[in-house]
Design a protein around this motif. Sequence first.
Motif, PDB file in Angstrom:
ATOM      1  N   GLN A  79       0.829  -1.206   0.000  1.00  0.00           N
ATOM      2  CA  GLN A  79       0.000   0.000   0.000  1.00  0.00           C
ATOM      3  C   GLN A  79       0.860   1.251   0.000  1.00  0.00           C
ATOM      4  O   GLN A  79       0.535   2.238  -0.653  1.00  0.00           O
ATOM      5  CB  GLN A  79      -0.954  -0.022   1.186  1.00  0.00           C
ATOM      6  CG  GLN A  79      -1.994  -1.102   1.014  1.00  0.00           C
ATOM      7  CD  GLN A  79      -3.225  -0.866   1.847  1.00  0.00           C
ATOM      8  OE1 GLN A  79      -3.272   0.041   2.650  1.00  0.00           O
ATOM      9  NE2 GLN A  79      -4.220  -1.682   1.628  1.00  0.00           N
ATOM     10  N   GLN A 133       3.845   1.495  -1.306  1.00  0.00           N
ATOM     11  CA  GLN A 133       4.411   1.593  -2.652  1.00  0.00           C
ATOM     12  C   GLN A 133       3.383   2.171  -3.623  1.00  0.00           C
ATOM     13  O   GLN A 133       3.715   3.012  -4.451  1.00  0.00           O
ATOM     14  CB  GLN A 133       4.886   0.230  -3.152  1.00  0.00           C
ATOM     15  CG  GLN A 133       6.003  -0.380  -2.338  1.00  0.00           C
ATOM     16  CD  GLN A 133       7.338   0.294  -2.565  1.00  0.00           C
ATOM     17  OE1 GLN A 133       7.458   1.497  -2.427  1.00  0.00           O
ATOM     18  NE2 GLN A 133       8.325  -0.488  -2.905  1.00  0.00           N
ATOM     19  N   LEU A 134       2.141   1.720  -3.524  1.00  0.00           N
ATOM     20  CA  LEU A 134       1.090   2.247  -4.391  1.00  0.00           C
ATOM     21  C   LEU A 134       0.861   3.736  -4.139  1.00  0.00           C
ATOM     22  O   LEU A 134       0.663   4.512  -5.072  1.00  0.00           O
ATOM     23  CB  LEU A 134      -0.219   1.477  -4.190  1.00  0.00           C
ATOM     24  CG  LEU A 134      -0.270   0.093  -4.812  1.00  0.00           C
ATOM     25  CD1 LEU A 134      -1.553  -0.622  -4.420  1.00  0.00           C
ATOM     26  CD2 LEU A 134      -0.164   0.189  -6.329  1.00  0.00           C
ATOM     27  N   LYS A 135       0.906   4.127  -2.880  1.00  0.00           N
ATOM     28  CA  LYS A 135       0.739   5.536  -2.538  1.00  0.00           C
ATOM     29  C   LYS A 135       1.860   6.365  -3.167  1.00  0.00           C
ATOM     30  O   LYS A 135       1.623   7.413  -3.757  1.00  0.00           O
ATOM     31  CB  LYS A 135       0.730   5.710  -1.020  1.00  0.00           C
ATOM     32  CG  LYS A 135       0.614   7.142  -0.562  1.00  0.00           C
ATOM     33  CD  LYS A 135       0.706   7.238   0.948  1.00  0.00           C
ATOM     34  CE  LYS A 135       0.792   8.698   1.368  1.00  0.00           C
ATOM     35  NZ  LYS A 135       1.152   8.844   2.758  1.00  0.00           N
ATOM     36  N   ARG A 136       3.082   5.885  -3.041  1.00  0.00           N
ATOM     37  CA  ARG A 136       4.216   6.608  -3.625  1.00  0.00           C
ATOM     38  C   ARG A 136       4.140   6.638  -5.144  1.00  0.00           C
ATOM     39  O   ARG A 136       4.487   7.621  -5.777  1.00  0.00           O
ATOM     40  CB  ARG A 136       5.533   5.987  -3.174  1.00  0.00           C
ATOM     41  CG  ARG A 136       5.846   6.288  -1.731  1.00  0.00           C
ATOM     42  CD  ARG A 136       7.191   5.752  -1.367  1.00  0.00           C
ATOM     43  NE  ARG A 136       7.494   6.002   0.034  1.00  0.00           N
ATOM     44  CZ  ARG A 136       8.513   5.477   0.660  1.00  0.00           C
ATOM     45  NH1 ARG A 136       9.350   4.682   0.009  1.00  0.00           N
ATOM     46  NH2 ARG A 136       8.733   5.740   1.918  1.00  0.00           N
ATOM     47  N   TYR A 137       3.667   5.556  -5.727  1.00  0.00           N
ATOM     48  CA  TYR A 137       3.478   5.530  -7.181  1.00  0.00           C
ATOM     49  C   TYR A 137       2.479   6.609  -7.591  1.00  0.00           C
ATOM     50  O   TYR A 137       2.718   7.372  -8.528  1.00  0.00           O
ATOM     51  CB  TYR A 137       2.991   4.151  -7.638  1.00  0.00           C
ATOM     52  CG  TYR A 137       2.570   4.125  -9.080  1.00  0.00           C
ATOM     53  CD1 TYR A 137       3.520   4.021 -10.089  1.00  0.00           C
ATOM     54  CD2 TYR A 137       1.227   4.230  -9.429  1.00  0.00           C
ATOM     55  CE1 TYR A 137       3.141   4.010 -11.422  1.00  0.00           C
ATOM     56  CE2 TYR A 137       0.842   4.220 -10.761  1.00  0.00           C
ATOM     57  CZ  TYR A 137       1.796   4.112 -11.745  1.00  0.00           C
ATOM     58  OH  TYR A 137       1.417   4.124 -13.060  1.00  0.00           O
ATOM     59  N   ASP A 138       1.359   6.686  -6.886  1.00  0.00           N
ATOM     60  CA  ASP A 138       0.348   7.706  -7.181  1.00  0.00           C
ATOM     61  C   ASP A 138       0.921   9.111  -7.007  1.00  0.00           C
ATOM     62  O   ASP A 138       0.651  10.005  -7.815  1.00  0.00           O
ATOM     63  CB  ASP A 138      -0.876   7.540  -6.276  1.00  0.00           C
ATOM     64  CG  ASP A 138      -1.692   6.295  -6.617  1.00  0.00           C
ATOM     65  OD1 ASP A 138      -1.526   5.762  -7.739  1.00  0.00           O
ATOM     66  OD2 ASP A 138      -2.482   5.858  -5.758  1.00  0.00           O
ATOM     67  N   LEU A 139       1.725   9.310  -5.964  1.00  0.00           N
ATOM     68  CA  LEU A 139       2.334  10.623  -5.739  1.00  0.00           C
ATOM     69  C   LEU A 139       3.353  10.955  -6.828  1.00  0.00           C
ATOM     70  O   LEU A 139       3.487  12.113  -7.229  1.00  0.00           O
ATOM     71  CB  LEU A 139       2.981  10.675  -4.353  1.00  0.00           C
ATOM     72  CG  LEU A 139       1.988  10.675  -3.179  1.00  0.00           C
ATOM     73  CD1 LEU A 139       2.715  10.421  -1.866  1.00  0.00           C
ATOM     74  CD2 LEU A 139       1.221  11.989  -3.126  1.00  0.00           C
ATOM     75  N   THR A 140       4.034   9.945  -7.327  1.00  0.00           N
ATOM     76  CA  THR A 140       4.967  10.168  -8.431  1.00  0.00           C
ATOM     77  C   THR A 140       4.210  10.565  -9.687  1.00  0.00           C
ATOM     78  O   THR A 140       4.609  11.486 -10.404  1.00  0.00           O
ATOM     79  CB  THR A 140       5.814   8.903  -8.692  1.00  0.00           C
ATOM     80  OG1 THR A 140       6.477   8.545  -7.474  1.00  0.00           O
ATOM     81  CG2 THR A 140       6.839   9.132  -9.777  1.00  0.00           C
ATOM     82  N   GLN A 141       3.092   9.889  -9.947  1.00  0.00           N
ATOM     83  CA  GLN A 141       2.266  10.257 -11.098  1.00  0.00           C
ATOM     84  C   GLN A 141       1.735  11.683 -10.950  1.00  0.00           C
ATOM     85  O   GLN A 141       1.662  12.440 -11.916  1.00  0.00           O
ATOM     86  CB  GLN A 141       1.100   9.266 -11.251  1.00  0.00           C
ATOM     87  CG  GLN A 141       1.527   7.861 -11.591  1.00  0.00           C
ATOM     88  CD  GLN A 141       2.334   7.795 -12.862  1.00  0.00           C
ATOM     89  OE1 GLN A 141       1.939   8.313 -13.896  1.00  0.00           O
ATOM     90  NE2 GLN A 141       3.493   7.168 -12.786  1.00  0.00           N
ATOM     91  N   GLU A 142       1.390  12.045  -9.733  1.00  0.00           N
ATOM     92  CA  GLU A 142       0.931  13.408  -9.457  1.00  0.00           C
ATOM     93  C   GLU A 142       2.049  14.410  -9.737  1.00  0.00           C
ATOM     94  O   GLU A 142       1.814  15.473 -10.308  1.00  0.00           O
ATOM     95  CB  GLU A 142       0.468  13.514  -8.003  1.00  0.00           C
ATOM     96  CG  GLU A 142      -0.162  14.834  -7.655  1.00  0.00           C
ATOM     97  CD  GLU A 142      -0.658  14.847  -6.218  1.00  0.00           C
ATOM     98  OE1 GLU A 142      -0.173  15.694  -5.451  1.00  0.00           O
ATOM     99  OE2 GLU A 142      -1.523  14.008  -5.893  1.00  0.00           O
ATOM    100  N   ASN A 179       6.973  13.834   0.041  1.00  0.00           N
ATOM    101  CA  ASN A 179       6.220  12.627  -0.311  1.00  0.00           C
ATOM    102  C   ASN A 179       7.095  11.381  -0.440  1.00  0.00           C
ATOM    103  O   ASN A 179       6.602  10.316  -0.830  1.00  0.00           O
ATOM    104  CB  ASN A 179       5.448  12.870  -1.607  1.00  0.00           C
ATOM    105  CG  ASN A 179       4.386  13.919  -1.413  1.00  0.00           C
ATOM    106  OD1 ASN A 179       3.482  13.742  -0.600  1.00  0.00           O
ATOM    107  ND2 ASN A 179       4.500  15.027  -2.117  1.00  0.00           N
TER     108      ASN A 179
END
Length: 140
Positions: A16, A18-27, A51
Amino acid sequence: MEVVYFNQITYNARGQEQLKRYDLTQELLAKLKAPSFSADCLTIAKYINANSIEPFLPLYEGEINNIGCELMDKKKLASALNVFKLNLKYHNTSWNAFYSLAEAYYRQRNYKEAKRYYQRSLALNPNNKSAIDHLKMIEK
């Protein structure tokens, strides 16, 4: 009653995170497209640090480079320069990262820095004809 092992809980929590960080990277990638955001290096650095997404940025060389090119095409050279510097920070063995930064400096008419980064790009990819051509124009 279902038995849950500690490593499953750890894995799920890490997954979870990692997914959060992935989303923040996309942001971040989306935010970089806005010249008002990417014009300020400090704003970019604060977002990355706040982040904890620095470990993810090495995965996005092409995407970050494309954003810089889009900004450069829109004549947002200061923003493009910051994006290319960010890309080079995480991809310092990429001839294309050096080349793109050189191109931004060239378009700003900062030929001294452009020459420096074209040369570094050529050191990594001696067949980069565009860098060779730009160096010839600078030296005229």
